[in-house]
Motif scaffolding. Structure first.
Motif, PDB file in Angstrom:
ATOM      1  N   CYS A 110     137.355  57.465  72.515  1.00  0.00           N
ATOM      2  CA  CYS A 110     136.611  58.535  73.175  1.00  0.00           C
ATOM      3  C   CYS A 110     135.980  59.420  72.115  1.00  0.00           C
ATOM      4  O   CYS A 110     136.656  59.879  71.189  1.00  0.00           O
ATOM      5  CB  CYS A 110     137.542  59.359  74.065  1.00  0.00           C
ATOM      6  SG  CYS A 110     136.747  60.795  74.818  1.00  0.00           S
ATOM      7  N   LEU A 126     138.812  53.986  78.960  1.00  0.00           N
ATOM      8  CA  LEU A 126     137.484  54.329  78.449  1.00  0.00           C
ATOM      9  C   LEU A 126     136.389  54.138  79.490  1.00  0.00           C
ATOM     10  O   LEU A 126     136.472  53.263  80.348  1.00  0.00           O
ATOM     11  CB  LEU A 126     137.181  53.497  77.203  1.00  0.00           C
ATOM     12  CG  LEU A 126     138.139  53.716  76.041  1.00  0.00           C
ATOM     13  CD1 LEU A 126     137.781  52.787  74.886  1.00  0.00           C
ATOM     14  CD2 LEU A 126     138.155  55.166  75.604  1.00  0.00           C
ATOM     15  N   THR A 160     130.905  56.617  74.517  1.00  0.00           N
ATOM     16  CA  THR A 160     132.241  56.274  74.982  1.00  0.00           C
ATOM     17  C   THR A 160     133.056  57.539  75.183  1.00  0.00           C
ATOM     18  O   THR A 160     133.213  58.342  74.255  1.00  0.00           O
ATOM     19  CB  THR A 160     132.963  55.367  73.960  1.00  0.00           C
ATOM     20  OG1 THR A 160     132.166  54.208  73.719  1.00  0.00           O
ATOM     21  CG2 THR A 160     134.336  54.965  74.449  1.00  0.00           C
ATOM     22  N   TRP A 161     133.545  57.700  76.400  1.00  0.00           N
ATOM     23  CA  TRP A 161     134.465  58.793  76.727  1.00  0.00           C
ATOM     24  C   TRP A 161     135.651  58.216  77.475  1.00  0.00           C
ATOM     25  O   TRP A 161     135.541  57.184  78.128  1.00  0.00           O
ATOM     26  CB  TRP A 161     133.790  59.822  77.624  1.00  0.00           C
ATOM     27  CG  TRP A 161     132.845  60.754  76.934  1.00  0.00           C
ATOM     28  CD1 TRP A 161     132.642  60.876  75.593  1.00  0.00           C
ATOM     29  CD2 TRP A 161     131.971  61.688  77.551  1.00  0.00           C
ATOM     30  NE1 TRP A 161     131.687  61.832  75.345  1.00  0.00           N
ATOM     31  CE2 TRP A 161     131.266  62.348  76.534  1.00  0.00           C
ATOM     32  CE3 TRP A 161     131.716  62.033  78.865  1.00  0.00           C
ATOM     33  CZ2 TRP A 161     130.328  63.336  76.794  1.00  0.00           C
ATOM     34  CZ3 TRP A 161     130.778  63.014  79.133  1.00  0.00           C
ATOM     35  CH2 TRP A 161     130.101  63.669  78.099  1.00  0.00           C
ATOM     36  N   CYS A 162     136.778  58.887  77.404  1.00  0.00           N
ATOM     37  CA  CYS A 162     137.938  58.508  78.202  1.00  0.00           C
ATOM     38  C   CYS A 162     137.738  59.031  79.628  1.00  0.00           C
ATOM     39  O   CYS A 162     136.845  59.842  79.894  1.00  0.00           O
ATOM     40  CB  CYS A 162     139.226  59.057  77.598  1.00  0.00           C
ATOM     41  SG  CYS A 162     139.386  60.854  77.712  1.00  0.00           S
ATOM     42  N   LYS A 168     134.858  62.339  72.503  1.00  0.00           N
ATOM     43  CA  LYS A 168     135.146  63.757  72.721  1.00  0.00           C
ATOM     44  C   LYS A 168     136.538  64.124  72.214  1.00  0.00           C
ATOM     45  O   LYS A 168     136.693  65.109  71.522  1.00  0.00           O
ATOM     46  CB  LYS A 168     135.061  64.103  74.207  1.00  0.00           C
ATOM     47  CG  LYS A 168     133.701  64.484  74.687  1.00  0.00           C
ATOM     48  CD  LYS A 168     133.786  64.954  76.122  1.00  0.00           C
ATOM     49  CE  LYS A 168     132.715  65.974  76.389  1.00  0.00           C
ATOM     50  NZ  LYS A 168     132.779  66.484  77.760  1.00  0.00           N
ATOM     51  N   CYS A 181     137.827  62.977  79.916  1.00  0.00           N
ATOM     52  CA  CYS A 181     136.613  63.659  79.446  1.00  0.00           C
ATOM     53  C   CYS A 181     135.438  63.365  80.369  1.00  0.00           C
ATOM     54  O   CYS A 181     134.622  64.244  80.652  1.00  0.00           O
ATOM     55  CB  CYS A 181     136.297  63.249  78.011  1.00  0.00           C
ATOM     56  SG  CYS A 181     137.486  63.899  76.808  1.00  0.00           S
ATOM     57  N   HIS A 182     135.354  62.124  80.842  1.00  0.00           N
ATOM     58  CA  HIS A 182     134.285  61.751  81.761  1.00  0.00           C
ATOM     59  C   HIS A 182     134.397  62.547  83.057  1.00  0.00           C
ATOM     60  O   HIS A 182     133.415  63.097  83.545  1.00  0.00           O
ATOM     61  CB  HIS A 182     134.347  60.249  82.027  1.00  0.00           C
ATOM     62  CG  HIS A 182     133.134  59.700  82.664  1.00  0.00           C
ATOM     63  ND1 HIS A 182     133.164  59.123  83.898  1.00  0.00           N
ATOM     64  CD2 HIS A 182     131.850  59.634  82.232  1.00  0.00           C
ATOM     65  CE1 HIS A 182     131.944  58.714  84.218  1.00  0.00           C
ATOM     66  NE2 HIS A 182     131.130  59.011  83.230  1.00  0.00           N
TER      67      HIS A 182
END
Length: 98
Positions: A28, A37, A57-59, A30, A62-63
């Motif tokens: 991620c 992911l 790419t974010w987890c 962030k 965070c998304h």
């Protein structure tokens, strides 16, 4: 125009998302997490024909946080509940929303 709900389950999306994951070392961008992911669109300008730089790419956390803040009328719980996490949840999502 391509329908988002159809595109996001397509082989084309999964291929570009995988390239982004590889570029970001499956991490991620962030918070540094390495699980759950997501490929996050930074722009929808080229939806269906993205450049690698259109995605990050974010987890899942965070998304979800990003989408929660984009929709102030939604509660965090609503956003988390609406985001598929596992393969089974993804399949249920596809069945429900197509």
């Amino acid at each position: 125009m391509i329908k988002y709900s159809e595109y996001i389950v397509s082989p084309e999306w999964h291929a570009i998302r995988e390239l982004r994951f590889q570029k970001d070392n499956y991490t991620c961008q962030k918070c540094g997490a390495k699980n759950e992911l997501r490929g996050h669109h930074l722009t929808y300008e080229r939806l269906g024909h993205e450049d690698i730089g259109d995605i990050i790419t974010w987890c899942a956390r965070c998304h979800n946080d990003d989408h929660y803040f984009d929709r102030p009328e939604a509660t965090r719980e609503m956003v988390i509940a609406a985001t598929p996490i596992t393969e089974a949840e993804t399949e249920r999502y596809k069945e429900r929303y197509g």
